[in-house]
Design a protein around this motif. Sequence first.
Motif, mmCIF file in Angstrom:
data_model
loop_
_atom_site.group_PDB
_atom_site.id
_atom_site.type_symbol
_atom_site.label_atom_id
_atom_site.label_comp_id
_atom_site.label_asym_id
_atom_site.label_seq_id
_atom_site.Cartn_x
_atom_site.Cartn_y
_atom_site.Cartn_z
ATOM 1 N N GLY A 237 0.807 -1.214 0.000
ATOM 2 C CA GLY A 237 0.000 0.000 0.000
ATOM 3 C C GLY A 237 0.844 1.270 0.000
ATOM 4 O O GLY A 237 2.075 1.228 -0.023
ATOM 5 N N PRO A 238 0.192 2.432 0.010
ATOM 6 C CA PRO A 238 0.918 3.710 -0.024
ATOM 7 C C PRO A 238 1.778 3.924 1.216
ATOM 8 O O PRO A 238 1.397 3.547 2.319
ATOM 9 C CB PRO A 238 -0.214 4.747 -0.087
ATOM 10 C CG PRO A 238 -1.425 4.054 0.444
ATOM 11 C CD PRO A 238 -1.274 2.626 0.062
ATOM 12 N N ARG A 239 2.927 4.516 1.011
ATOM 13 C CA ARG A 239 3.847 4.796 2.112
ATOM 14 C C ARG A 239 3.931 6.293 2.413
ATOM 15 O O ARG A 239 4.885 6.755 3.035
ATOM 16 C CB ARG A 239 5.226 4.232 1.797
ATOM 17 C CG ARG A 239 5.236 2.710 1.778
ATOM 18 C CD ARG A 239 6.575 2.114 1.429
ATOM 19 N NE ARG A 239 6.513 0.663 1.467
ATOM 20 C CZ ARG A 239 6.755 -0.077 2.552
ATOM 21 N NH1 ARG A 239 7.092 0.506 3.681
ATOM 22 N NH2 ARG A 239 6.666 -1.388 2.497
ATOM 23 N N GLU A 240 2.932 7.010 1.974
ATOM 24 C CA GLU A 240 2.788 8.420 2.332
ATOM 25 C C GLU A 240 1.590 8.530 3.265
ATOM 26 O O GLU A 240 0.487 8.085 2.916
ATOM 27 C CB GLU A 240 2.576 9.283 1.091
ATOM 28 C CG GLU A 240 3.760 9.281 0.143
ATOM 29 C CD GLU A 240 3.474 10.089 -1.117
ATOM 30 O OE1 GLU A 240 2.784 11.122 -1.005
ATOM 31 O OE2 GLU A 240 3.915 9.674 -2.195
ATOM 32 N N TRP A 241 1.793 9.122 4.431
ATOM 33 C CA TRP A 241 0.729 9.085 5.433
ATOM 34 C C TRP A 241 -0.525 9.837 4.989
ATOM 35 O O TRP A 241 -1.641 9.455 5.332
ATOM 36 C CB TRP A 241 1.238 9.584 6.776
ATOM 37 C CG TRP A 241 1.695 11.010 6.874
ATOM 38 C CD1 TRP A 241 2.960 11.475 6.765
ATOM 39 C CD2 TRP A 241 0.877 12.158 7.161
ATOM 40 N NE1 TRP A 241 3.009 12.837 6.938
ATOM 41 C CE2 TRP A 241 1.732 13.285 7.204
ATOM 42 C CE3 TRP A 241 -0.478 12.350 7.388
ATOM 43 C CZ2 TRP A 241 1.267 14.579 7.446
ATOM 44 C CZ3 TRP A 241 -0.941 13.634 7.645
ATOM 45 C CH2 TRP A 241 -0.081 14.731 7.668
#
Length: 534
Positions: A237-241
Motif C-alpha cells: 500500500g501507499p507509504r505516504e501518510w
Amino acid sequence: MKFSIFILLILAELCSTYKVLVFNPAFGASHSNFLGKISDILIDAGHEVTMFIPVFVDGKKHLVGSKKVEKIVRLDQDPRVYQMHKEGATEELMRKKIWTMSSDISSMLGFVGNFSKSAAYLTEHMFQQTELLEQLRQEKFDLGITESLLLGAFALFDEIGIKSVINADSTLYMSGIKNALGEPAAIAYYPGLFSPVNDKMDFLGRIKNLFGYQFGMWFSTLKYDAEVAAFPKSYKGPREWKKQLDRVAFNFVNSNQYIDYASPTLPKTVFVGGMQVNTKKSGKATLSKEWDDVLGKQKTNVLVSFGSNAFSSDMPDKFKSSFLEVFASMPDTTFIWKYEEENATLADHLPNVKLTTWMPQNDILADDRLTLFITHGGLGSSVELAYQGKPAVVIPLMADQPRNAHMLTRHGGALQLDKELLEKPEEIRKAIQTVLTNPDYKKNAERLAKILEDQPQKPKDVVLKHCDFAVQFGALETLNSEGRHLNTFQYYSLDIALAFIAVLLIVLFVLHLIIKFVFRQLKRIFLSPKKKLD
C-alpha cells in the motif's frame, strides 16, 4: 402468505447486516469509550462487530469501551514499548506531573518523541503477527473503523482487504487528518485543539492558535513518518501518510456543532459528539439505590471528578487540603469526590463528603438533584454536562482541556478556574459559590441542553446512517477536496498574492521610469532655451 412475507423480511434483514472491524488500541479511557460506543450503536442495529485491541499502554490493557461487543481480538503490548514505559514510569509520572505542569502545549513537547517511537514499535509488532492478519483477512470485513491516533491501523485495514474505512477521532479533530483531507484550518478565528484562546482572537491570540495547530501537525508528521518507516517491505500500500488518511469514506469527530465553535468543514467531516450520552428523558440514565441515597441526603449536591487520566489521589497535598477545607466550610452540601485510592480515610471527618474510586458519572449528571459539576474539562465530560444541562466549574489541566473550558464558558453555563489557584481554598469556594448563587449559570446550562435535545439530527442516527452509506458506496471520490494536493502557497493563494505584488512592483517601476523620462524631457525643453539666452 403471511409466512412467506415473514421469511422475506428476515432475508432482507440478513442482507442488510454487515461485518465491522473496530481497531481500538488500549491507550486511554476516552478513546476506548468513544470507539466502544460506535460499536454499540452498530450492534444495536444488528451488525456484527469484531473489536481488535492492540495494547498500547499496559495500565490500560483492560479497556474495551463496550459491554456489547462479544468478539474481541487482543494483541499483547510490544515488549519494547513495555520496557520503555516501565523505565520511564510514564503513566505514574504523568498522573503526578499533570497537576503542576503548565497547561499549555509546551508541557507536551517531551511526550512527542516517546509516543512516536512507541507507535512505530506497535505498528511493526502488528505486522509481524502474520497468522493473526490472515485470520482477520479471512473474515472479509465490510467496514473498518479506527481513529487517526495510529496510522498503522489504516495500513492494517488495507493489508487485510477492508475497502471502506471510517476515521473516528475521540477528540474534536486532529491536525493530521484535517490536513490530509484538505480541510481549512481557519486559524484566524477557529480555535485549534490545543488553543488557549477563544474565537475572538487578537494578534497574539492568532499567534498562539497558529503555534497550537503547527504543534499538532508536527506531532502527527513525526508520529506518522515513524510508523511508515515501520511498515514491512512486503506491504504494497501507499507509504505516504496523507494518502493513507485521505482514502477514508468519512471523518467522524467527537464534536457537536451546537456546543463547539463554528468552523469551515468538508463533506467528509461528520459531527457525532453526544452519541454516547444517555439523558434522563431517554429513560436509560438510572441510579442504583446507593447513589440515589447519596443524592437524597441534602438539597445541594456537587460532583468532583478529574477524569480517568488525572487522579485526585495523586494531586499535591496542598491541593487536597484546599478541597477538604472548602468541603468543611459547606456542611449543607454533599460532595461526591472521585478519589482513586481504595479505602481512603482523608475525608472521614467530613460527613458531607463521599469518596469513591468510580461512579456512574453520566447517570449522576442526569439526575435533577445534582447541582454542580467540578470537572477537568475532558471532552467526554464536557459533552455529558452540556447534554445534561448542569452548571460547572471547569479546571483544565492540560492538552485540549483549556479549549474545552472556554468552549463551554461561552455558553454561559460554566466558569473556568485556573489550576494554579487550587492551593487557595478561598478561590475554589468563590468559584463554587459564584455558580451556585447566580441563577444565570443554571438557566444557560439548561438552555444548551434543550438545544441539544431538539437538534435536527441525532448523533446516534448520524453515526449509523454514515456507516451504512460507507459500506454501500465506499469512499466517494466526489467528496474529496483538491485542496489536499496543494502546497501551502497554493492553498492560501499566497502565490497569487506574491504574483500580484510582483506585477504591482513592476508596474510601479515602469511608472517610475516613465515619470523619470518625462521629467528629463520637460527639464530639457524648459531649461535648454534659458541656457541659449545666457
